[in-house]
Design a protein around this motif. Structure first.
Motif, PDB file in Angstrom:
ATOM      1  N   TYR A 302       0.800  -1.218   0.000  1.00 48.80           N
ATOM      2  CA  TYR A 302       0.000   0.000   0.000  1.00 48.80           C
ATOM      3  C   TYR A 302       0.837   1.274   0.000  1.00 48.80           C
ATOM      4  CZ  TYR A 302      -3.384  -3.578   1.050  1.00 48.80           C
ATOM      5  OH  TYR A 302      -4.125  -4.722   1.010  1.00 48.80           O
ATOM      6  N   GLN A 303       2.094   1.146  -0.350  1.00 45.95           N
ATOM      7  CA  GLN A 303       2.899   2.329  -0.599  1.00 45.95           C
ATOM      8  C   GLN A 303       2.429   2.970  -1.910  1.00 45.95           C
ATOM      9  OE1 GLN A 303       5.245   3.689   1.302  1.00 45.95           O
ATOM     10  NE2 GLN A 303       5.433   2.068   2.847  1.00 45.95           N
ATOM     11  N   VAL A 304       2.405   4.295  -1.959  1.00 46.43           N
ATOM     12  CA  VAL A 304       1.996   4.985  -3.181  1.00 46.43           C
ATOM     13  C   VAL A 304       3.128   4.887  -4.195  1.00 46.43           C
ATOM     14  CG1 VAL A 304       1.260   7.155  -4.199  1.00 46.43           C
ATOM     15  CG2 VAL A 304       0.525   6.553  -1.882  1.00 46.43           C
ATOM     16  N   ILE A 305       2.816   4.336  -5.374  1.00 51.47           N
ATOM     17  CA  ILE A 305       3.821   4.196  -6.428  1.00 51.47           C
ATOM     18  C   ILE A 305       3.890   5.462  -7.268  1.00 51.47           C
ATOM     19  CG2 ILE A 305       4.492   2.892  -8.472  1.00 51.47           C
ATOM     20  CD1 ILE A 305       3.033   0.476  -7.252  1.00 51.47           C
ATOM     21  N   SER A 306       2.720   5.913  -7.727  1.00 54.11           N
ATOM     22  CA  SER A 306       2.696   7.058  -8.640  1.00 54.11           C
ATOM     23  C   SER A 306       1.299   7.628  -8.695  1.00 54.11           C
ATOM     24  CB  SER A 306       3.119   6.615 -10.050  1.00 54.11           C
ATOM     25  OG  SER A 306       2.170   5.683 -10.568  1.00 54.11           O
ATOM     26  N   GLY A 307       1.187   8.769  -9.395  1.00 60.16           N
ATOM     27  CA  GLY A 307      -0.124   9.255  -9.759  1.00 60.16           C
ATOM     28  C   GLY A 307      -0.650   8.424 -10.909  1.00 60.16           C
ATOM     29  N   GLY A 308      -1.936   8.485 -11.146  1.00 60.25           N
ATOM     30  CA  GLY A 308      -2.498   7.766 -12.282  1.00 60.25           C
ATOM     31  C   GLY A 308      -2.240   8.521 -13.561  1.00 60.25           C
ATOM     32  N   CYS A 309      -3.129   8.370 -14.514  1.00 65.94           N
ATOM     33  CA  CYS A 309      -2.965   8.998 -15.834  1.00 65.94           C
ATOM     34  C   CYS A 309      -4.121   9.960 -16.089  1.00 65.94           C
ATOM     35  CB  CYS A 309      -2.883   7.920 -16.904  1.00 65.94           C
ATOM     36  SG  CYS A 309      -1.554   6.720 -16.638  1.00 65.94           S
ATOM     37  N   ASN A 310      -4.406  10.800 -15.068  1.00 71.66           N
ATOM     38  CA  ASN A 310      -5.518  11.749 -15.152  1.00 71.66           C
ATOM     39  C   ASN A 310      -6.847  11.035 -15.375  1.00 71.66           C
ATOM     40  OD1 ASN A 310      -3.863  14.077 -14.841  1.00 71.66           O
ATOM     41  ND2 ASN A 310      -3.238  13.865 -16.984  1.00 71.66           N
ATOM     42  N   ASP A 311      -6.942   9.859 -14.787  1.00 75.01           N
ATOM     43  CA  ASP A 311      -8.160   9.059 -14.869  1.00 75.01           C
ATOM     44  C   ASP A 311      -9.218   9.611 -13.931  1.00 75.01           C
ATOM     45  OD1 ASP A 311     -10.036   6.954 -14.293  1.00 75.01           O
ATOM     46  OD2 ASP A 311      -8.659   5.508 -15.161  1.00 75.01           O
ATOM     47  N   GLY A 312      -8.767  10.205 -12.829  1.00 74.34           N
ATOM     48  CA  GLY A 312      -9.710  10.673 -11.816  1.00 74.34           C
ATOM     49  C   GLY A 312     -10.330   9.530 -11.044  1.00 74.34           C
ATOM     50  N   GLY A 313      -9.856   8.315 -11.281  1.00 72.33           N
ATOM     51  CA  GLY A 313     -10.411   7.145 -10.595  1.00 72.33           C
ATOM     52  C   GLY A 313     -11.680   6.614 -11.205  1.00 72.33           C
ATOM     53  N   TYR A 314     -12.117   7.183 -12.360  1.00 72.64           N
ATOM     54  CA  TYR A 314     -13.395   6.785 -12.936  1.00 72.64           C
ATOM     55  C   TYR A 314     -13.264   5.684 -13.994  1.00 72.64           C
ATOM     56  CZ  TYR A 314     -15.699  10.641 -10.575  1.00 72.64           C
ATOM     57  OH  TYR A 314     -16.200  11.482  -9.620  1.00 72.64           O
ATOM     58  N   GLY A 315     -12.049   5.382 -14.416  1.00 68.45           N
ATOM     59  CA  GLY A 315     -11.883   4.254 -15.320  1.00 68.45           C
ATOM     60  C   GLY A 315     -12.073   2.942 -14.582  1.00 68.45           C
ATOM     61  N   ARG A 316     -11.900   1.835 -15.286  1.00 72.41           N
ATOM     62  CA  ARG A 316     -12.042   0.512 -14.678  1.00 72.41           C
ATOM     63  C   ARG A 316     -10.851  -0.350 -15.067  1.00 72.41           C
ATOM     64  NH1 ARG A 316     -15.298   3.317 -12.740  1.00 72.41           N
ATOM     65  NH2 ARG A 316     -17.510   2.899 -12.305  1.00 72.41           N
ATOM     66  N   TRP A 317     -10.405  -1.201 -14.130  1.00 81.09           N
ATOM     67  CA  TRP A 317      -9.367  -2.157 -14.467  1.00 81.09           C
ATOM     68  C   TRP A 317      -9.897  -3.162 -15.471  1.00 81.09           C
ATOM     69  CZ3 TRP A 317      -4.649  -1.043 -13.155  1.00 81.09           C
ATOM     70  CH2 TRP A 317      -4.350  -0.397 -11.955  1.00 81.09           C
ATOM     71  N   HIS A 318      -9.064  -3.539 -16.422  1.00 80.57           N
ATOM     72  CA  HIS A 318      -9.427  -4.654 -17.289  1.00 80.57           C
ATOM     73  C   HIS A 318      -9.396  -5.910 -16.418  1.00 80.57           C
ATOM     74  CE1 HIS A 318      -9.509  -7.523 -20.551  1.00 80.57           C
ATOM     75  NE2 HIS A 318      -9.738  -6.524 -21.418  1.00 80.57           N
ATOM     76  N   PRO A 319     -10.439  -6.745 -16.454  1.00 86.16           N
ATOM     77  CA  PRO A 319     -10.518  -7.852 -15.498  1.00 86.16           C
ATOM     78  C   PRO A 319      -9.675  -9.078 -15.826  1.00 86.16           C
ATOM     79  CG  PRO A 319     -12.493  -7.800 -16.858  1.00 86.16           C
ATOM     80  CD  PRO A 319     -11.697  -6.589 -17.238  1.00 86.16           C
ATOM     81  N   SER A 320      -9.041  -9.130 -16.993  1.00 83.48           N
ATOM     82  CA  SER A 320      -8.306 -10.348 -17.353  1.00 83.48           C
ATOM     83  C   SER A 320      -6.822 -10.218 -17.012  1.00 83.48           C
ATOM     84  CB  SER A 320      -8.468 -10.649 -18.847  1.00 83.48           C
ATOM     85  OG  SER A 320      -7.628  -9.822 -19.611  1.00 83.48           O
ATOM     86  N   LEU A 321      -6.202 -11.360 -16.694  1.00 90.14           N
ATOM     87  CA  LEU A 321      -4.771 -11.368 -16.379  1.00 90.14           C
ATOM     88  C   LEU A 321      -3.921 -10.966 -17.583  1.00 90.14           C
ATOM     89  CD1 LEU A 321      -4.588 -14.590 -14.190  1.00 90.14           C
ATOM     90  CD2 LEU A 321      -4.162 -12.252 -13.436  1.00 90.14           C
ATOM     91  N   THR A 322      -4.408 -11.232 -18.775  1.00 88.28           N
ATOM     92  CA  THR A 322      -3.667 -10.888 -19.984  1.00 88.28           C
ATOM     93  C   THR A 322      -3.451  -9.379 -20.093  1.00 88.28           C
ATOM     94  OG1 THR A 322      -4.667 -12.780 -21.082  1.00 88.28           O
ATOM     95  CG2 THR A 322      -3.605 -11.150 -22.485  1.00 88.28           C
ATOM     96  N   HIS A 323      -4.396  -8.620 -19.567  1.00 89.16           N
ATOM     97  CA  HIS A 323      -4.329  -7.156 -19.643  1.00 89.16           C
ATOM     98  C   HIS A 323      -4.351  -6.551 -18.224  1.00 89.16           C
ATOM     99  CE1 HIS A 323      -5.023  -7.325 -23.989  1.00 89.16           C
ATOM    100  NE2 HIS A 323      -5.947  -8.253 -23.731  1.00 89.16           N
ATOM    101  N   ALA A 324      -3.595  -7.163 -17.329  1.00 88.58           N
ATOM    102  CA  ALA A 324      -3.670  -6.798 -15.917  1.00 88.58           C
ATOM    103  C   ALA A 324      -3.274  -5.346 -15.634  1.00 88.58           C
ATOM    104  CB  ALA A 324      -2.798  -7.728 -15.087  1.00 88.58           C
TER     105      ALA A 324
END
Length: 577
Positions: A302-324
């Motif tokens: 839970y250490q902060v690695i970086s800022g996101g990509c100006n997503d604002g947190g509204y995007g979604r993770w791709h659910p597959s391991l291929t595109h983790a």
């Protein structure tokens, strides 16, 4: 004739003086004072005492007057008068302090008073609960101290101070909150008015235990001190490991990949139907009201690695391991995937209508299909076409479906749209929580209302238009206990909690099968708190959804996080408050 003889002057003077004495009277004695006794008494609240008032004349005699009684606290009544003595019976009130009992004479208006000192009922014993508790290191428990009098009656409003016999094992706050520091035994003492009560705290090196699986017991939510940043605690009664992963507002965010930011006053995972970790569990996305607006954390430390990509947190993770490491984002007429490590777009599509930035529950479970909508229209995108369809970068988008005339008399104002976990259906969820199921044509991606059996329960819309049972704050998944059927689970929102629907007693959490609208109650309504949000985003644990409940002390699941099994058995796992 009458003869008047002369009278000597001395005799005449003596006669006149005697006459004057015979015809004059002494003046009436006046009331000069009023005396109340006793002058001072000390009582406990609600105790009684008797007072006497006597009026005196200027000559010291008892005067015959009437007397009225009054008191600045408590009550006094005039009980008797005898021989110029007036008796008052006083009953103290419940307030402590110094007060006056006052007697006033009539006529004359003279007054006198006595002082009444009301002292609190003394504390004779202190009882600490729980009297004995065992906690793992990092655990916490709220103790309470009850003060009692000599008769065992509870005394309220008494202050207690707290102390630990061994602060290296357990520390205690001024309010009685005990936090375990290291393994060992400590005695916690509560002191009030010189009287003591104790509790024994046994601290173990255990790091917690499994969830509570009994759905019937009512649990009391403890008061737990705010933990330090990245310091685990193990709050009772569940004793799970809980870690605060957000720093204090306005403090610096230090990023392990370089750079810094500022923690905002509102930093959180976006929403219950948004997968918080990426597919392999190595990254976690948070929204930050500070700077930057989204933060990427290590999914384990839970250490902060970086800022996101100006997503604002509204995007979604791709659910597959291929595109983790890819996230899915839509805004306006654009849909794209991007790599969170580089912010580079990996796939993109141009949309036929503008879509909102918040894309609800994200893609289908395999990451292939996405439903996007405007206020009145919805369509499906195949983001990873498989044979016989041409692969990406071929753009495979379905035709736009207009649901503005949805057929519900309650109205067709959109709340959100969502593709089902398998991608076979689209749910149109209207404001008010009524919902319509649309079939997705596997060849053309065209959308049409899915007719439901007339017997399937619903509270809005029609079976022919594909309406199903109303649910609030739901999520979608596949049910492994029902041949991986597409289901949606949410709050019961037809007003039937505690009632029987199609032979089933309805609780607060309800599952609806999308194929035919069949309804399954997942919880027992008996003394159940009303559920709040439902999440099926733990993709590694099929067959369970996670439910947060509203605070409702005295009821089951009050303010708890509870895993609920999808088999209809009522099985639960209770994790935390």
């Amino acid at each position: 004739m009458v003869r008047v003889l002369p009278v000597p002057a001395a005799v005449l003077a003596a006669v006149l003086l005697a006459c004057a004495r015979a015809t004059s009277t002494d003046p009436t004695p006046t009331v000069s004072s009023l005396v109340v006794s006793p002058k001072a008494v000390t009582l406990l609240p609600n105790q009684v005492a008797d007072f006497t008032a006597v009026a005196f004349t200027s000559t010291g005699d008892t005067a015959q007057v009437s007397v009225t009684w009054s008191a600045t606290s408590g009550a006094i009544t005039d009980t008797a008068t005898s021989g110029g003595r007036h008796y008052g019976h006083y009953k103290a009130g419940s307030d402590t302090g110094t007060f006056k009992v006052i007697a006033t004479s009539h006529p004359g208006g003279l007054a006198d008073n006595a002082t009444v000192t009301l002292t609190a009922v003394p504390v004779v014993s202190v009882v600490v609960t729980p009297a004995s508790v065992s906690l793992p290191v990092g655990g916490a428990v709220q103790l309470s101290a009850t003060t009692k009098d000599s008769a065992g009656n509870v005394l309220t409003g008494r202050r207690a101070t707290w102390a630990s016999s061994n602060t290296t094992v357990a520390a205690v706050s001024g309010s009685g909150l005990v936090t375990v520091v290291a393994a060992g035994v400590a005695t916690i003492t509560a002191t009030s008015e010189g009287e003591n009560g104790i509790a024994t705290v046994t601290a173990t090196a255990s790091i917690g235990r499994g969830p509570i699986t009994d759905p019937g017991i009512v649990l009391t939510e403890p008061t737990v001190a705010k933990p330090a940043f990245l310091s685990p605690i193990y709050p009772t009664p569940f004793n799970p490991k809980v870690m605060r992963i957000v720093g204090e507002p306005a403090t610096t965010v230090t990023m392990t990949a370089g750079g810094s930011g500022t923690w905002g006053s509102d930093v959180r995972h976006h929403y219950s139907d948004d997968q918080p970790w990426n597919a392999d569990g190595t990254l976690l996305m948070l929204q930050n009201s500070g700077s930057p607006s989204d933060l990427v954390l290590d999914g384990n430390t839970y250490q902060v690695i970086s800022g996101g990509c100006n997503d604002g947190g509204y995007g979604r993770w791709h659910p597959s391991l291929t595109h983790a490491y890819e996230r899915v984002k839509a805004y306006g007429t654009q849909l794209w995937w991007y790599d969170i490590r580089t912010c580079v777009t990996t796939r993109s599509w141009t949309l036929p209508i503008a879509a909102p930035g918040d894309i609800e529950m994200g893609p289908s479970r395999d990451g292939r299909f996405m439903a996007l909508s405007s206020a009145t229209q919805v369509f499906v995108v195949d983001m990873d076409p498989q044979p016989p369809f041409a692969p990406y970068p071929s753009q495979r988008l379905g035709p736009v479906y207009d649901f503005s005339n949805c057929g519900a008399t309650s109205g067709c104002t959109l709340d959100w749209t969502q593709v089902s976990a398998s991608g076979q259906y689209v749910i149109v969820h209207f404001e008010g929580d009524w919902q319509q199921v649309l079939d997705v044509d596997p060849n053309t991606l065209a959308l049409t209302p899915r007719p439901m059996p007339a017997a399937a329960p619903r509270c809005n819309g029609t079976a022919a238009q594909g309406f199903i049972y109303d649910l609030g704050h739901p999520d979608v998944t596949l049910n492994p206990f029902d041949n991986n059927e597409d289901v949606i689970i949410g709050q019961e929102h037809c007003g039937n909690i505690g009632k029987t629907v199609n032979g089933r007693l309805m609780g607060g959490v309800v599952l609806v099968r999308l194929r035919d609208g069949a309804v399954t109650a997942l919880t027992d309504p008996t003394n159940e708190t009303y559920p709040y949000h439902i999440s099926a985003r733990n993709l590694d644990r099929p067959g369970w959804v996670y439910v947060t409940y509203w605070p409702s002390p005295g009821k089951r699941f009050s303010d708890e996080l509870v895993a609920v099994k999808l088999d209809g058995s009522g099985s639960v796992e209770r994790y935390a408050h």
